[in-house]
Design a protein around this motif. Structure first.
Motif, PDB file in Angstrom:
ATOM      1  N   VAL A  78       0.849  -1.187   0.000  1.00 13.89           N
ATOM      2  CA  VAL A  78       0.000   0.000   0.000  1.00 13.89           C
ATOM      3  C   VAL A  78       0.887   1.240   0.000  1.00 13.89           C
ATOM      4  CG1 VAL A  78      -1.814   1.281   1.232  1.00 13.89           C
ATOM      5  CG2 VAL A  78      -1.810  -1.231   1.262  1.00 13.89           C
ATOM      6  N   SER A  79       0.689   2.093  -1.003  1.00  9.68           N
ATOM      7  CA  SER A  79       1.440   3.339  -1.089  1.00  9.68           C
ATOM      8  C   SER A  79       0.903   4.344  -0.079  1.00  9.68           C
ATOM      9  CB  SER A  79       1.330   3.934  -2.493  1.00  9.68           C
ATOM     10  OG  SER A  79       0.025   4.487  -2.694  1.00  9.68           O
ATOM     11  N   GLU A  80       1.642   5.404   0.113  1.00  6.42           N
ATOM     12  CA  GLU A  80       1.121   6.519   0.901  1.00  6.42           C
ATOM     13  C   GLU A  80       0.028   7.213   0.075  1.00  6.42           C
ATOM     14  OE1 GLU A  80       3.763   9.196   3.267  1.00  6.42           O
ATOM     15  OE2 GLU A  80       5.262   8.298   1.931  1.00  6.42           O
ATOM     16  N   PRO A  81      -0.987   7.758   0.727  1.00  5.63           N
ATOM     17  CA  PRO A  81      -1.937   8.592  -0.026  1.00  5.63           C
ATOM     18  C   PRO A  81      -1.166   9.737  -0.688  1.00  5.63           C
ATOM     19  CG  PRO A  81      -2.799   8.081   2.142  1.00  5.63           C
ATOM     20  CD  PRO A  81      -1.365   7.626   2.122  1.00  5.63           C
ATOM     21  N   ASN A  82      -1.588  10.054  -1.919  1.00  5.13           N
ATOM     22  CA  ASN A  82      -0.805  11.000  -2.703  1.00  5.13           C
ATOM     23  C   ASN A  82      -1.728  11.938  -3.457  1.00  5.13           C
ATOM     24  OD1 ASN A  82       0.711  12.168  -4.868  1.00  5.13           O
ATOM     25  ND2 ASN A  82       2.227  10.533  -4.655  1.00  5.13           N
ATOM     26  N   GLU A  83      -1.510  13.227  -3.317  1.00  2.00           N
ATOM     27  CA  GLU A  83      -2.362  14.218  -3.973  1.00  2.00           C
ATOM     28  C   GLU A  83      -2.246  14.161  -5.494  1.00  2.00           C
ATOM     29  OE1 GLU A  83      -0.957  18.483  -3.742  1.00  2.00           O
ATOM     30  OE2 GLU A  83       0.409  17.556  -2.290  1.00  2.00           O
ATOM     31  N   ASN A  84      -1.199  13.554  -6.039  1.00  2.00           N
ATOM     32  CA  ASN A  84      -1.024  13.462  -7.485  1.00  2.00           C
ATOM     33  C   ASN A  84      -1.803  12.315  -8.116  1.00  2.00           C
ATOM     34  OD1 ASN A  84       0.765  15.699  -7.643  1.00  2.00           O
ATOM     35  ND2 ASN A  84       2.378  14.388  -6.819  1.00  2.00           N
ATOM     36  N   LEU A  85      -2.358  11.430  -7.291  1.00  2.00           N
ATOM     37  CA  LEU A  85      -3.166  10.340  -7.820  1.00  2.00           C
ATOM     38  C   LEU A  85      -4.570  10.836  -8.132  1.00  2.00           C
ATOM     39  CD1 LEU A  85      -2.170   7.432  -5.414  1.00  2.00           C
ATOM     40  CD2 LEU A  85      -1.562   7.654  -7.828  1.00  2.00           C
ATOM     41  N   HIS A  86      -5.191  10.181  -9.085  1.00  2.00           N
ATOM     42  CA  HIS A  86      -6.584  10.478  -9.405  1.00  2.00           C
ATOM     43  C   HIS A  86      -7.427  10.252  -8.149  1.00  2.00           C
ATOM     44  CE1 HIS A  86     -10.346  10.580 -11.598  1.00  2.00           C
ATOM     45  NE2 HIS A  86     -10.653   9.404 -11.101  1.00  2.00           N
ATOM     46  N   SER A  87      -8.237  11.225  -7.793  1.00  2.00           N
ATOM     47  CA  SER A  87      -9.074  11.097  -6.598  1.00  2.00           C
ATOM     48  C   SER A  87     -10.243  10.150  -6.880  1.00  2.00           C
ATOM     49  CB  SER A  87      -9.607  12.466  -6.180  1.00  2.00           C
ATOM     50  OG  SER A  87     -10.349  12.352  -4.998  1.00  2.00           O
ATOM     51  N   VAL A  88     -10.434   9.197  -5.995  1.00  2.00           N
ATOM     52  CA  VAL A  88     -11.543   8.247  -6.136  1.00  2.00           C
ATOM     53  C   VAL A  88     -12.482   8.394  -4.946  1.00  2.00           C
ATOM     54  CG1 VAL A  88     -10.192   6.595  -7.491  1.00  2.00           C
ATOM     55  CG2 VAL A  88     -10.233   6.393  -5.013  1.00  2.00           C
ATOM     56  N   ASP A  89     -13.697   7.882  -5.115  1.00  2.00           N
ATOM     57  CA  ASP A  89     -14.683   7.941  -4.041  1.00  2.00           C
ATOM     58  C   ASP A  89     -14.246   7.083  -2.862  1.00  2.00           C
ATOM     59  OD1 ASP A  89     -16.357   9.606  -5.508  1.00  2.00           O
ATOM     60  OD2 ASP A  89     -17.476   7.915  -6.367  1.00  2.00           O
ATOM     61  N   LEU A  90     -14.721   7.450  -1.685  1.00  2.00           N
ATOM     62  CA  LEU A  90     -14.459   6.654  -0.489  1.00  2.00           C
ATOM     63  C   LEU A  90     -15.072   5.268  -0.641  1.00  2.00           C
ATOM     64  CD1 LEU A  90     -15.332   9.183   2.356  1.00  2.00           C
ATOM     65  CD2 LEU A  90     -13.065   8.389   1.712  1.00  2.00           C
ATOM     66  N   TYR A 119      -6.469  11.982   0.266  1.00  2.00           N
ATOM     67  CA  TYR A 119      -6.032  11.588  -1.072  1.00  2.00           C
ATOM     68  C   TYR A 119      -6.140  10.073  -1.267  1.00  2.00           C
ATOM     69  CZ  TYR A 119      -3.986  16.229  -0.722  1.00  2.00           C
ATOM     70  OH  TYR A 119      -3.802  17.563  -0.525  1.00  2.00           O
ATOM     71  N   SER A 120      -6.083   9.674  -2.520  1.00  2.00           N
ATOM     72  CA  SER A 120      -6.117   8.252  -2.871  1.00  2.00           C
ATOM     73  C   SER A 120      -4.743   7.621  -2.675  1.00  2.00           C
ATOM     74  CB  SER A 120      -6.532   8.088  -4.341  1.00  2.00           C
ATOM     75  OG  SER A 120      -7.803   8.638  -4.569  1.00  2.00           O
ATOM     76  N   ALA A 121      -4.744   6.297  -2.563  1.00  2.00           N
ATOM     77  CA  ALA A 121      -3.509   5.510  -2.482  1.00  2.00           C
ATOM     78  C   ALA A 121      -3.651   4.341  -3.460  1.00  2.00           C
ATOM     79  CB  ALA A 121      -3.295   4.988  -1.064  1.00  2.00           C
ATOM     80  N   VAL A 122      -2.576   3.630  -3.662  1.00  2.00           N
ATOM     81  CA  VAL A 122      -2.580   2.477  -4.563  1.00  2.00           C
ATOM     82  C   VAL A 122      -2.190   1.234  -3.771  1.00  2.00           C
ATOM     83  CG1 VAL A 122      -1.552   1.451  -6.636  1.00  2.00           C
ATOM     84  CG2 VAL A 122      -1.982   3.913  -6.550  1.00  2.00           C
ATOM     85  N   ALA A 123      -2.925   0.162  -4.003  1.00  2.00           N
ATOM     86  CA  ALA A 123      -2.592  -1.140  -3.407  1.00  2.00           C
ATOM     87  C   ALA A 123      -2.240  -2.103  -4.534  1.00  2.00           C
ATOM     88  CB  ALA A 123      -3.765  -1.676  -2.600  1.00  2.00           C
ATOM     89  N   HIS A 124      -1.112  -2.781  -4.390  1.00  2.00           N
ATOM     90  CA  HIS A 124      -0.685  -3.801  -5.359  1.00  2.00           C
ATOM     91  C   HIS A 124      -0.614  -5.147  -4.663  1.00  2.00           C
ATOM     92  CE1 HIS A 124       0.920  -0.273  -7.582  1.00  2.00           C
ATOM     93  NE2 HIS A 124       0.408  -0.967  -8.572  1.00  2.00           N
ATOM     94  N   PHE A 125      -1.066  -6.169  -5.366  1.00  2.00           N
ATOM     95  CA  PHE A 125      -1.065  -7.523  -4.837  1.00  2.00           C
ATOM     96  C   PHE A 125       0.319  -8.142  -4.975  1.00  2.00           C
ATOM     97  CE2 PHE A 125      -1.877 -12.138  -5.320  1.00  2.00           C
ATOM     98  CZ  PHE A 125      -2.425 -12.357  -4.070  1.00  2.00           C
ATOM     99  N   ILE A 126       0.718  -8.887  -3.967  1.00  2.00           N
ATOM    100  CA  ILE A 126       1.968  -9.644  -3.993  1.00  2.00           C
ATOM    101  C   ILE A 126       1.592 -11.123  -4.041  1.00  2.00           C
ATOM    102  CG2 ILE A 126       4.093 -10.221  -2.759  1.00  2.00           C
ATOM    103  CD1 ILE A 126       3.946  -7.426  -1.489  1.00  2.00           C
ATOM    104  N   PRO A 127       1.930 -11.805  -5.126  1.00  2.00           N
ATOM    105  CA  PRO A 127       1.579 -13.231  -5.231  1.00  2.00           C
ATOM    106  C   PRO A 127       2.176 -14.045  -4.082  1.00  2.00           C
ATOM    107  CG  PRO A 127       2.360 -12.386  -7.332  1.00  2.00           C
ATOM    108  CD  PRO A 127       2.627 -11.317  -6.303  1.00  2.00           C
TER     109      PRO A 127
END
Length: 146
Positions: A78-90, A119-127
Motif C-alpha cells: 500500500v502506497s502513501e496517499p498521494n495528492e497526485n493520484l486520481h481522486s476516487v470515491d471513499l 487523497y487516494s492511495a494504490v494497493a498492489h497484490f503480492i503473489p
C-alpha cells in the motif's frame, strides 16, 4: 513463560517468510525493504480500521492477512496517499479487508481511498510465496547457532 509472547498465526507466518533470505528477496521484488512496516490484519476487520493502522506509519507498508479457509498468506503493498493520484470515491465503511485483498488480487492493483485519507492511495497484490520446510529449518538452525 519468560521470553515468550503471544503472536497471531499471521505474524508467525510473516516471521517465517522474512526469516529466510529467499523470502526477503522475494518480497523485495515487490518493493518491500527491510524495516518497512508490515500491518497484520484479520479477515473480518474493516478496511477503514486496517488503513487507520497503515496511516500511523506515514510511509508505504505491506498489509498481511492469513486466509483461514485456505491457510494462504496474502500480502498487498500500500502506497502513501498521494495528492497526485486520481481522486476516487471513499470505499464503503463496511468494506472488509478480506474482500479488499481479493479484489486487489483479482485486479493486480487498485486505486482507493478510505475515510481517514484526503487523497487516494494504490494497493498492489503480492503473489503468494511458499516457504519450504527446509528453508524454515535452515533459518531456525542459523538462529540457534548464531
Amino acid at each position: 513463560m519468560p521470553g515468550r509472547y503471544a503472536r497471531s498465526n499471521t505474524a508467525q507466518r510473516v516471521a517465517q517468510l522474512i526469516g529466510t533470505r529467499e523470502g526477503r528477496d522475494y518480497l523485495c521484488q515487490y518493493n518491500w525493504q527491510q524495516g518497512m512496516p508490515i500491518v497484520m490484519a484479520a479477515e473480518h476487520e474493516l478496511l477503514d480500521d486496517v488503513m487507520g493502522l497503515v496511516s500511523l506509519h506515514a510511509q508505504a507498508v505491506l498489509v498481511a492477512m492469513l486466509e483461514q479457509s485456505s491457510g494462504k498468506l496474502m500480502f498487498i503493498h500500500v502506497s502513501e496517499p498521494n495528492e497526485n493520484l486520481h481522486s476516487v470515491d471513499l470505499l464503503d465503511s463496511e468494506f472488509r479487508i478480506d474482500r479488499f485483498m481479493h479484489e486487489v488480487a483479482q485486479k493486480g492493483g487498485v486505486t482507493f481511498r478510505v475515510k481517514y485519507w484526503k487523497y487516494s492511495a494504490v494497493a498492489h497484490f503480492i503473489p503468494e510465496f511458499q516457504v519450504s520446510a527446509d528453508l524454515v529449518r535452515t533459518s531456525y538452525h542459523r538462529t540457534l547457532v548464531n
